[in-house]
Design a protein around this motif. Structure first.
Motif, PDB file in Angstrom:
ATOM      1  N   GLU A  44       0.859  -1.185   0.120  1.00  0.00           N
ATOM      2  CA  GLU A  44       0.154  -0.068  -0.133  1.00  0.00           C
ATOM      3  C   GLU A  44       0.958   1.311   0.117  1.00  0.00           C
ATOM      4  O   GLU A  44       0.496   2.106  -0.638  1.00  0.00           O
ATOM      5  N   THR A  45       2.019   1.548   0.856  1.00  0.00           N
ATOM      6  CA  THR A  45       2.870   2.310   0.799  1.00  0.00           C
ATOM      7  C   THR A  45       3.592   2.580  -0.370  1.00  0.00           C
ATOM      8  O   THR A  45       3.735   3.603  -0.877  1.00  0.00           O
ATOM      9  N   LEU A  46       3.735   1.269  -1.311  1.00  0.00           N
ATOM     10  CA  LEU A  46       4.451   1.527  -2.826  1.00  0.00           C
ATOM     11  C   LEU A  46       3.459   2.258  -3.479  1.00  0.00           C
ATOM     12  O   LEU A  46       3.909   3.046  -4.337  1.00  0.00           O
ATOM     13  N   GLU A  51       1.993   7.221  -6.476  1.00  0.00           N
ATOM     14  CA  GLU A  51       0.925   8.395  -6.645  1.00  0.00           C
ATOM     15  C   GLU A  51       1.620   9.622  -6.500  1.00  0.00           C
ATOM     16  O   GLU A  51       1.738  10.624  -7.362  1.00  0.00           O
ATOM     17  N   ALA A  52       2.421   9.729  -5.388  1.00  0.00           N
ATOM     18  CA  ALA A  52       3.128  10.801  -4.771  1.00  0.00           C
ATOM     19  C   ALA A  52       3.911  11.179  -6.140  1.00  0.00           C
ATOM     20  O   ALA A  52       4.229  12.235  -6.515  1.00  0.00           O
ATOM     21  N   LEU A  53       4.934  10.469  -6.425  1.00  0.00           N
ATOM     22  CA  LEU A  53       5.897  10.521  -7.465  1.00  0.00           C
ATOM     23  C   LEU A  53       5.424  11.108  -8.592  1.00  0.00           C
ATOM     24  O   LEU A  53       5.747  12.044  -9.129  1.00  0.00           O
ATOM     25  N   SER A  54       4.333  10.408  -9.102  1.00  0.00           N
ATOM     26  CA  SER A  54       3.653  10.657 -10.383  1.00  0.00           C
ATOM     27  C   SER A  54       3.245  12.215 -10.409  1.00  0.00           C
ATOM     28  O   SER A  54       3.194  12.774 -11.347  1.00  0.00           O
ATOM     29  N   LEU A  80      10.390   1.688  -6.479  1.00  0.00           N
ATOM     30  CA  LEU A  80      10.031   2.711  -7.242  1.00  0.00           C
ATOM     31  C   LEU A  80      11.051   3.055  -8.470  1.00  0.00           C
ATOM     32  O   LEU A  80      10.523   3.357  -9.686  1.00  0.00           O
ATOM     33  N   THR A  81      12.229   2.939  -8.199  1.00  0.00           N
ATOM     34  CA  THR A  81      13.063   3.339  -9.326  1.00  0.00           C
ATOM     35  C   THR A  81      13.298   2.145 -10.057  1.00  0.00           C
ATOM     36  O   THR A  81      13.901   2.436 -11.442  1.00  0.00           O
ATOM     37  N   GLN A  82      12.808   0.976 -10.000  1.00  0.00           N
ATOM     38  CA  GLN A  82      13.115  -0.134 -10.555  1.00  0.00           C
ATOM     39  C   GLN A  82      11.807  -0.299 -11.500  1.00  0.00           C
ATOM     40  O   GLN A  82      11.921  -1.264 -12.476  1.00  0.00           O
ATOM     41  N   ALA A  83      10.784   0.182 -11.287  1.00  0.00           N
ATOM     42  CA  ALA A  83       9.679   0.361 -12.408  1.00  0.00           C
ATOM     43  C   ALA A  83       9.957   1.033 -13.717  1.00  0.00           C
ATOM     44  O   ALA A  83      10.819   1.712 -14.019  1.00  0.00           O
ATOM     45  N   GLY A  88      15.730   5.059 -14.993  1.00  0.00           N
ATOM     46  CA  GLY A  88      16.684   6.306 -15.755  1.00  0.00           C
ATOM     47  C   GLY A  88      16.310   7.563 -15.661  1.00  0.00           C
ATOM     48  O   GLY A  88      16.997   8.594 -15.764  1.00  0.00           O
ATOM     49  N   ARG A  89      15.100   7.722 -14.925  1.00  0.00           N
ATOM     50  CA  ARG A  89      14.355   9.009 -14.892  1.00  0.00           C
ATOM     51  C   ARG A  89      14.280   9.466 -13.543  1.00  0.00           C
ATOM     52  O   ARG A  89      14.009  10.730 -13.151  1.00  0.00           O
TER      53      ARG A  89
END
Length: 154
Positions: A44-46, A51-54, A80-83, A88-89
């Motif tokens: 749930e936190t992920l 959502e927050a990052l988007s 998150l970074t592995q999505a 790379g972003r």
């Protein structure tokens, strides 16, 4: 302008964002915070973090700041970074402190590589040992019965 996501043990992420707001006012449109409660469901936190990052990521990318490497917030941030859509972003830094965040907010307009280096420098430069044992920096004795009660600093 790059976005910034702070993800840390509750209430640190929100507290750091509030401190940055104290410095920058309402110019934090691209800065989000996700607090991770002790009993939080990582899945749930992920979802919340995605959502927050988007909501803050931009064409310049995003910077994720977390508190302790290897802890739950850091592990969620790593995922998150592995999505695929973010690979790379976004960049991830652990060990967030207020000087790091303040520096990062101030340099959001730079490239993501420059932003990472500037944030790391700000975080490291914010770590200082303050104080000295030199005589001129010590408080004089305040005991009226002390033999040398009229001590003059040199």
């Amino acid at each position: 302008m790059a976005g910034i996501l702070i993800i840390a043990h509750a209430p640190l992420a929100s507290a750091l964002r509030e401190c940055a707001k104290h410095v920058y006012g309402d110019d934090l449109a691209r800065v989000a915070a996700v607090d991770v409660a002790p009993d939080a469901d990582p899945a749930e936190t992920l979802k919340q973090a995605k959502e927050a990052l988007s909501g803050v990521i931009s064409a310049n990318g995003g910077l994720i700041l977390t508190d302790i490497f290897g802890a739950t917030p850091s592990n969620i941030a790593t995922r998150l970074t592995q999505a695929d859509e973010l690979r790379g972003r976004v960049r991830l830094l652990a060990g967030v402190n207020l000087p790091m965040l303040i520096r990062a907010v101030g340099y959001r307009g730079t490239t993501i590589d420059q932003l990472v280096q500037t944030a790391l420098a700000g975080g490291g430069q914010g770590l200082l040992q303050i104080g000295s044992t030199a005589v001129q920096n010590q408080n004089p004795q305040l005991d009226p019965n002390a033999k040398d009660r009229y001590h003059h600093q040199q």
